[in-house]
Design an enzyme around this catalytic site. Sequence first.
Site, short mmCIF file in Angstrom:
data_model
loop_
_atom_site.label_atom_id
_atom_site.label_comp_id
_atom_site.label_asym_id
_atom_site.label_seq_id
_atom_site.Cartn_x
_atom_site.Cartn_y
_atom_site.Cartn_z
N ASP A 144 3.69 0.56 12.32
CA ASP A 144 2.57 -0.20 11.70
C ASP A 144 2.21 -1.53 11.79
O ASP A 144 1.16 -2.15 11.67
CB ASP A 144 2.62 0.03 10.13
CG ASP A 144 2.40 1.35 9.65
OD1 ASP A 144 2.04 2.12 10.44
OD2 ASP A 144 2.75 1.76 8.39
N ARG A 174 -8.63 -0.26 3.60
CA ARG A 174 -7.67 0.63 3.09
C ARG A 174 -6.30 -0.06 2.80
O ARG A 174 -5.58 0.39 2.01
CB ARG A 174 -7.28 1.59 4.32
CG ARG A 174 -8.62 2.65 4.36
CD ARG A 174 -8.32 3.80 5.44
NE ARG A 174 -7.11 4.53 4.90
CZ ARG A 174 -6.56 5.46 5.45
NH1 ARG A 174 -7.04 6.07 6.43
NH2 ARG A 174 -5.47 6.28 5.00
N LYS A 218 0.81 -1.15 0.11
CA LYS A 218 -0.23 0.06 0.09
C LYS A 218 0.77 1.25 0.03
O LYS A 218 0.69 1.95 -0.84
CB LYS A 218 -0.98 0.03 1.27
CG LYS A 218 -1.67 1.49 1.44
CD LYS A 218 -2.46 1.21 2.77
CE LYS A 218 -1.73 1.70 4.03
NZ LYS A 218 -1.54 3.12 4.10
N ASN A 219 1.85 1.40 1.08
CA ASN A 219 2.67 2.66 1.17
C ASN A 219 3.33 2.70 0.08
O ASN A 219 4.03 3.80 -0.27
CB ASN A 219 3.42 2.57 2.37
CG ASN A 219 2.46 2.82 3.78
OD1 ASN A 219 1.16 3.12 3.39
ND2 ASN A 219 2.68 2.58 4.92
N CYS A 265 -5.42 12.96 12.43
CA CYS A 265 -5.72 11.76 12.33
C CYS A 265 -6.55 11.08 13.56
O CYS A 265 -6.16 11.65 14.33
CB CYS A 265 -4.77 10.94 11.32
SG CYS A 265 -3.66 10.08 12.59
N ARG A 313 -0.66 14.86 13.34
CA ARG A 313 0.27 14.54 12.20
C ARG A 313 0.73 15.56 11.31
O ARG A 313 0.15 16.03 10.30
CB ARG A 313 0.02 13.33 11.43
CG ARG A 313 -0.18 11.91 12.20
CD ARG A 313 -0.88 10.72 11.59
NE ARG A 313 0.01 10.48 10.49
CZ ARG A 313 -0.12 9.37 9.55
NH1 ARG A 313 -1.43 8.85 9.61
NH2 ARG A 313 0.72 8.83 8.81
N PRO A 314 1.87 16.36 11.94
CA PRO A 314 2.11 17.62 11.12
C PRO A 314 2.82 17.15 9.72
O PRO A 314 3.25 16.28 9.49
CB PRO A 314 3.20 18.23 12.04
CG PRO A 314 3.72 17.11 12.85
CD PRO A 314 2.51 16.12 12.96
N ASP A 355 5.17 20.01 8.60
CA ASP A 355 6.08 21.01 8.89
C ASP A 355 7.25 20.64 7.96
O ASP A 355 7.84 21.48 7.12
CB ASP A 355 6.45 21.61 10.12
CG ASP A 355 7.03 20.15 11.00
OD1 ASP A 355 6.09 19.26 10.94
OD2 ASP A 355 7.75 20.37 11.60
N LEU A 356 7.78 19.52 7.99
CA LEU A 356 8.74 19.17 7.46
C LEU A 356 8.90 19.14 5.93
O LEU A 356 9.73 19.23 5.21
CB LEU A 356 9.53 17.94 8.06
CG LEU A 356 9.78 17.61 9.42
CD1 LEU A 356 10.03 16.24 9.82
CD2 LEU A 356 11.19 18.60 9.35
N VAL A 393 7.40 6.34 17.28
CA VAL A 393 7.32 7.09 15.97
C VAL A 393 5.76 7.89 16.37
O VAL A 393 6.17 9.04 16.05
CB VAL A 393 7.10 6.11 14.94
CG1 VAL A 393 6.90 6.90 13.44
CG2 VAL A 393 8.36 5.28 14.92
N ARG A 408 -4.10 10.78 4.36
CA ARG A 408 -2.97 11.76 4.10
C ARG A 408 -1.88 11.65 3.08
O ARG A 408 -1.68 12.47 2.87
CB ARG A 408 -2.38 11.43 5.64
CG ARG A 408 -3.21 12.06 6.71
CD ARG A 408 -2.33 11.80 8.10
NE ARG A 408 -1.09 12.44 7.99
CZ ARG A 408 -0.71 13.62 8.41
NH1 ARG A 408 -1.69 14.24 8.88
NH2 ARG A 408 0.37 14.22 8.14
#
Length: 401
Positions: free
Chosen positions: A304, A396, A22-23, A116, A121-122, A124-125, A326, A92
């Site tokens: 995960d 998902r 998936k990822n 979420c 879950r930012p 910014d990076l 994490v 996301r």
Amino acid sequence: MDKLVIRGGRKLSGRLRVSGAKNGSLALMPATILAPGVYHLSNTPNLRDVRTMSQLLGSLGISCELKDNELLIDSSNINSFEAPYEHVKKMRASFYVLGPLVARFGEARVSLPGGCAWGPRPVDLHLKGLEKLGAEIQIDKGYIVARARKLTGAKFHLDISSVGATGNILMAAVLAKGTTLLSNAAAEPEITALAEMLVRMGARIDGIGTSMLEIEGVSQLKPTDHSTLPDRIEAATYLIATAMTGGNIEMENVNPSHLTSVIAKLEEAGCKIDVNGSSIRLEMDGPPNPTDIVTAVYPGIPTDIQAQWTAFMLCAGGTSRITDTVYHDRFKHVPELQRLGAGIEVHDNVAHVAGGRQLSGATVMSSDLRASASLILAALVAEGKTDVLRVYHLDRGYEAM
Ligand code: UD1
């Protein structure tokens, strides 16, 4: 599908072919924005997240057709640079289109993803990295608006080794002018797979598979065909499920080297494991040894699988500690596991699991993808019937679990 009804107490045994990751797919698909043309992505899993990404790309003018796990993408006619809230709020990973859109078209409007199920879950990076490459970033009505006449290579250190930020900045840097040095980059296999696909498209990337990526920008890329790597989280989930029930499994189409830390932990828990090329065989007899895990970036234990491992340790004859470094708040599954009789206490980012109590079936509610998997795993060893509600989360990330 609304719910799964599970009667516990049976051993799992059999053979299984693991799906594409998936990822992996969610990173490879947006890369097609970078060069117009036709792509064949084989071993693509038929999952809701893949369909969501297809719809999002569709809204940009990219056609996606999935047939027998072969995804045909045509990105010849991109006519919009906006990723609308209706898609981003569902997933996301939609944020991945930001980097390639601004790199190729100099403009992107992408809805902010928001939080979420298990906390903030930012992004910014992602934004800092793109700014470093020269993009101007503004927020307008809940959307990130990024603009750049031409991105320019730069040095960027990721304070946290973020998978998404690495993918996004990498996809931007391949078309930037000059050299980009990304340090503390994510080295997850899905990022490595993305980098390999980009190289096939003509990108120049050194350090693939390490935390230091050096990217020499090129002026244009070309389409390519690519095969999606096997899903290491799906594989780990079924290995754990089999071990919990004291069963045996032969799993094909896996990459065992992506599962080194998980296999080591399964062995510590008492599983007998044979690895042969792209297959893994697991056998388990009796309850597992209490086995602590600490999640970490790759090659550490993936966050995960934290929820599934928590369910696993409910079968152990003793107490184990599950630490998530994490996502510190990722314990939504715990109150639901407690409804099945689980002895778990969470302090900060550590779940203390008191194994060995017989679970008994109940009605429980899924809150997210991996939490759903952990409830299903626990139900396999619970006495009686468990109704797992809201299992649509499962679609998902698991093809017909
Ligand atoms: C990806 C995976 C997800 C997995 C996660 C961690 C996809 C589609 N999803 O998510 O399944 O659980 O990696 O392995 O591949 N962070 C920041 N700022 C940012 C970005 C991230 O502080 O701009 C933090 C996050 O809050 C988190 C950590 O970095 O604590 C890791 O997140 P990240 O690697 O970015 O996760 P995703 O890419 O969203």
